[in-house]
Design an enzyme around this catalytic site. Structure first.
Site, PDB file in Angstrom:
ATOM      1  N   HIS A  64       0.911  -1.160  -0.012  1.00 56.46           N
ATOM      2  CA  HIS A  64       0.104   0.079  -0.017  1.00 56.46           C
ATOM      3  C   HIS A  64       0.960   1.385   0.263  1.00 56.46           C
ATOM      4  CE1 HIS A  64      -4.223  -1.824   1.322  1.00 56.46           C
ATOM      5  NE2 HIS A  64      -3.364  -2.825   0.797  1.00 56.46           N
ATOM      6  N   ASP A  65       2.135   1.167   0.555  1.00 53.31           N
ATOM      7  CA  ASP A  65       2.623   2.565   0.685  1.00 53.31           C
ATOM      8  C   ASP A  65       3.722   2.463  -0.754  1.00 53.31           C
ATOM      9  OD1 ASP A  65       4.411   4.584   1.826  1.00 53.31           O
ATOM     10  OD2 ASP A  65       6.233   3.295   1.936  1.00 53.31           O
ATOM     11  N   ASP A  80       8.285   4.949  -0.043  1.00 53.82           N
ATOM     12  CA  ASP A  80       9.165   6.177   0.888  1.00 53.82           C
ATOM     13  C   ASP A  80       8.374   6.199   2.239  1.00 53.82           C
ATOM     14  OD1 ASP A  80       6.347   6.999   0.148  1.00 53.82           O
ATOM     15  OD2 ASP A  80       7.023   8.808  -0.604  1.00 53.82           O
ATOM     16  N   ASP A 207      -6.439 -18.727   2.758  1.00 52.85           N
ATOM     17  CA  ASP A 207      -6.272 -20.143   2.418  1.00 52.85           C
ATOM     18  C   ASP A 207      -6.091 -20.891   3.789  1.00 52.85           C
ATOM     19  OD1 ASP A 207      -3.724 -19.915   3.559  1.00 52.85           O
ATOM     20  OD2 ASP A 207      -2.518 -20.066   1.700  1.00 52.85           O
ATOM     21  N   THR A 209      -3.702 -22.495   5.040  1.00 59.07           N
ATOM     22  CA  THR A 209      -2.330 -22.384   5.743  1.00 59.07           C
ATOM     23  C   THR A 209      -1.739 -20.929   5.717  1.00 59.07           C
ATOM     24  OG1 THR A 209      -1.118 -22.833   3.493  1.00 59.07           O
ATOM     25  CG2 THR A 209      -1.665 -24.558   4.862  1.00 59.07           C
TER      26      THR A 209
END
Ligand code: HEM
Ligand SMILES: *[C@@H]1O[C@H](CO)[C@@H](O)[C@H](O)[C@H]1NC(C)=O
Length: 367
Positions: A64-65, A80, A207, A209
């Site tokens: 997301h950054d 950043d 999932d 695992t």
């Protein structure tokens, strides 16, 4: 948003036992000495020695950054740390729901060490992934300057977006659909809290695992599904039906597995864990350097330990499923009939619990 009383309730159930952390590599480059200490503190204070919720959160915030970046227009400075530095802006974007939790750990931690937020996110993710069975060793560059501006809204894809929109956004940041599938190996160690905020589905994994970096998510998303998870409020925006009790499937993941632009790369990841790990490492390196000049960074990859091997060499059909449930989409290769099937009835997959940070009393929790 997760309600505070709920968080407290979940945290109360966390065992504080610290597992044995394998010995970590010594720095050969003296400039990396400082970062060996940062690494050890990440392992002991943030991750508590395990590949669990906080590693998952680090991998998500890395994406997301960094994806706040464009080759063609002004969309932020990439990897950043703007997600932390400009949290008042970026954490309000709908796609960043839930990212505030790891930010509340990372900001005081990075400030205490005097490292940039961009380095805290990417170096920390490389360290965290080294604890995950089956993961590749990620490269670890440091020296990212402080972010100078916030990324705008709409740089992070959402699970209800159509694939053409998602592919266009990723291309704008320099990634092909195949590279996106490679990055999505991250959903192998992942759960949700915001798509369906029902208390029973807090931490519902993608999932069976969620503590292993393995191919299960790619196989399981290919399975025919016919119900929304029990205890939830599905269908929700961006949610798809799931094939296993307790499992949560994102709509976008179902579509990637069935779209001609991505289905063969998806299936390759389902069938070859070695390829999945090396594909992820290459795409993630690129992500970690978005907006940065590699020549100006210090390479401290030597500090990153070797992850434990995957528990299973190959994906398998979890109990209650079998090859007949595969929804074949890749036109050039049939899904093989050779993978093993676990006998018996499906048992519900437990949720991923939040982790506390008991050794860092100064770390603030969100209200
Ligand atoms: C099309 C692209 C993507 C979409 C639509 C998407 C969407 C989502 C959503 C909705 C969640 C659940 C968040 C919540 O409710 O708490 C999630 C979790 C996660 N995502 Fe993605 N994602 C995408 C790509 C990526 C990529 C490229 C990465 C990393 C390289 C990534 C890493 C993660 C991780 C690690 C989690 C689990 C977080 C946790 O368990 O706390 N995702 N994603
Ligand atoms: C899996 O991928 C690896 C690395 O790309 C490759 O060397 C290997 O031959 C592949 N294995 C199979 C069974 O296709």
């Amino acid at each position: 948003m997760i309600a505070a009383p709920l968080v407290a309730l979940v945290l109360a159930g966390i065992a504080a036992a610290s597992p044995a952390v394998p010995p970590q590599p010594k720095a050969k480059n003296p400039q990396c000495n400082f970062w060996a200490n940062v690494r050890d503190r990440f392992i002991n204070e943030i991750f508590l020695g395990v590949c669990a919720q906080d590693v998952h959160s680090m991998v998500r915030i890395s994406f997301h950054d960094a994806i706040g970046f464009s080759l063609h227009s002004e969309k932020g400075g990439g990897a950043d740390g703007s997600m932390i530095k400009f949290q008042d802006v970026e954490l309000k974007f709908p796609a960043n729901e839930g990212v505030d939790f790891i930010v509340s750990f990372l900001q005081p931690f990075a400030d205490d060490l005097g490292i940039s937020y961009g380095d805290a996110i990417m170096f920390g993710t490389a360290v965290g992934m080294s604890l995950c069975p089956g993961a590749p060793r990620l490269p670890a560059f440091v020296g990212r300057p402080d972010a100078t501006r916030a990324a705008p809204d709409k740089t992070v894809p959402e699970p209800q977006d159509d694939l053409t929109t998602i592919f266009a956004r990723m291309a704008d940041a320099g990634f092909t659909p195949t590279e996106l599938v490679h990055l999505l190996a991250s959903h192998s160690m992942a759960s949700q809290a915001g798509v369906d905020p029902s208390p029973d589905l807090l931490g519902a994994p993608f999932d069976s695992t969620p503590f292993d970096f393995d191919s299960q998510v790619f196989l399981e998303v290919m399975l025919r599904a016919n119900s929304f998870p029990a205890g939830g409020s599905g269908p929700n925006l961006g949610e798809d039906m799931s094939p296993l009790p307790g499992e949560f499937r994102l709509l976008s993941d179902r579509l990637f597995a069935r779209d001609s632009r991505t289905s063969c790369a998806w299936q390759e990841n389902a069938l070859n864990q070695t390829a999945m790990a090396s594909n992820f490492a290459a795409a993630f390196k690129k992500l970690s350097l978005l907006g940065q000049n590699q020549a100006k960074l210090l390479d401290c990859s030597e500090l990153i330990g070797t992850p434990p091997p995957a528990k299973n060499k190959q994906a398998f059909f979890p109990a209650g499923t079998n090859h007949d449930l595969i929804e074949q989409a890749c036109a050039t290769q049939l899904f093989p009939t050779t993978l093993s099937t676990v006998a018996g009835r499906a048992t519900p997959i437990p949720v991923v619990q939040l982790q506390d940070c008991p050794t860092c009393p100064t770390f603030k929790r969100r209200a």
